[in-house]
Design an enzyme around this catalytic site. Structure first.
Site, PDB file in Angstrom:
ATOM      1  N   ASP A 111     -52.184  52.717  93.252  1.00  0.00           N
ATOM      2  CA  ASP A 111     -51.306  53.786  93.723  1.00  0.00           C
ATOM      3  C   ASP A 111     -51.847  54.366  95.037  1.00  0.00           C
ATOM      4  O   ASP A 111     -53.047  54.241  95.332  1.00  0.00           O
ATOM      5  CB  ASP A 111     -51.239  54.923  92.685  1.00  0.00           C
ATOM      6  CG  ASP A 111     -50.615  54.461  91.378  1.00  0.00           C
ATOM      7  OD1 ASP A 111     -49.868  53.460  91.392  1.00  0.00           O
ATOM      8  OD2 ASP A 111     -50.892  55.101  90.352  1.00  0.00           O
ATOM      9  N   VAL A 112     -50.981  55.059  95.759  1.00  0.00           N
ATOM     10  CA  VAL A 112     -51.394  55.633  97.055  1.00  0.00           C
ATOM     11  C   VAL A 112     -52.605  56.550  96.892  1.00  0.00           C
ATOM     12  O   VAL A 112     -53.529  56.536  97.712  1.00  0.00           O
ATOM     13  CB  VAL A 112     -50.215  56.419  97.686  1.00  0.00           C
ATOM     14  CG1 VAL A 112     -50.667  57.205  98.897  1.00  0.00           C
ATOM     15  CG2 VAL A 112     -49.111  55.466  98.084  1.00  0.00           C
TER      16      VAL A 112
END
Ligand code: URA
Length: 242
Positions: A111-112
């Protein structure tokens, strides 16, 4: 040790130039039209001319190397996206300079806001081996949560959790409690936001997520966030086999 990949045995001349020098395909075609490229000592202007790794290709008299497969480990910083396109965030591949950066894709995403080990490669077979659910290549995460960890959570993870909108429970996962708010998790699958959803299913919330290892390959502690290095041949082989 031999590192095998999926490098094609034949390439169009414009693609070879683009992949080896980092220029675009249209720049490669302009070079060809300018008679800047030779194969076996003879000028070739045809972008579709096919070459093999044995051909002697030169650009303005300098040898053009056949592009080899690349296998990198990257220490992903927060704020970068593991995809090939994003309007919102910089891409992890932008941390690797051109021409190599533009040829790479991620073998498994984070994920970011997640940090840690990301594998980047040019080799589609390799990324398939790392990410295929049938291979169940284990990943290790260091997890920091919002609420003190319930001592029953490791057993719930070990038994498999039924996540919302999923047809099957999660595979057994190992969770080691390190402190009231921190744990190490070994996971043999990679469903969408899986770690965050597993903790949410137990009434907690992941605050910080960091991937420490994929299979037997650990994030190199000498790499600061944003730095990368090529995997060794042994690391590549161990991931292919895991
Ligand atoms: N699980 C998550 O929830 N996020 C990640 O980035 C990786 C695994």
């Amino acid at each position: 040790m031999r590192v095998t990949g999926t490098n094609p045995a034949v390439l169009r001349l414009d693609r070879l130039l683009a992949e080896s020098t980092g220029c675009s395909r249209s720049q490669a075609r302009s070079l060809l039209l300018r008679s800047a490229v030779s194969v076996e000592g003879r000028t070739v202007r045809d972008a579709g001319f096919l070459v093999t790794p044995h051909c002697r290709v030169a650009l303005e008299g300098n040898a053009v190397e056949w592009p080899r497969e690349h296998y990198l480990m990257l220490h992903k910083p927060a704020g970068y996206e593991c995809s090939s396109k994003s309007a919102l965030h910089p891409l992890v591949s932008s941390l690797v300079p051109a021409p190599l950066g533009s040829r790479l894709h991620c073998a498994g995403r984070l994920d970011v806001d997640t940090t840690g080990l990301v594998l980047l490669t040019t080799d589609g077979q390799f990324s398939h081996a790392v990410t295929s659910p049938r291979r169940a290549c284990p990943k290790t995460y260091l997890v920091t949560v919002r609420h003190p960890l319930d001592p029953a959570v490791p057993q719930r993870f070990a038994g498999g959790l039924q996540l919302r909108d999923e047809p099957r429970p999660t595979l057994p996962a190992r969770l080691e409690l390190l402190s009231p708010l921190q744990a190490r998790l070994w996971l043999a699958e990679g469903r969408y936001h899986q770690v965050k959803r597993m903790f949410a299913a137990c009434g907690n919330r992941v605050e910080v997520l960091h991937r420490e290892a994929i299979g037997a390959v650990k994030l190199d502690p000498s790499l600061a966030a944003g730095q990368w290095r090529e995997l060794t041949a042994d690391e590549v082989e161990s991931l292919r086999d895991s």
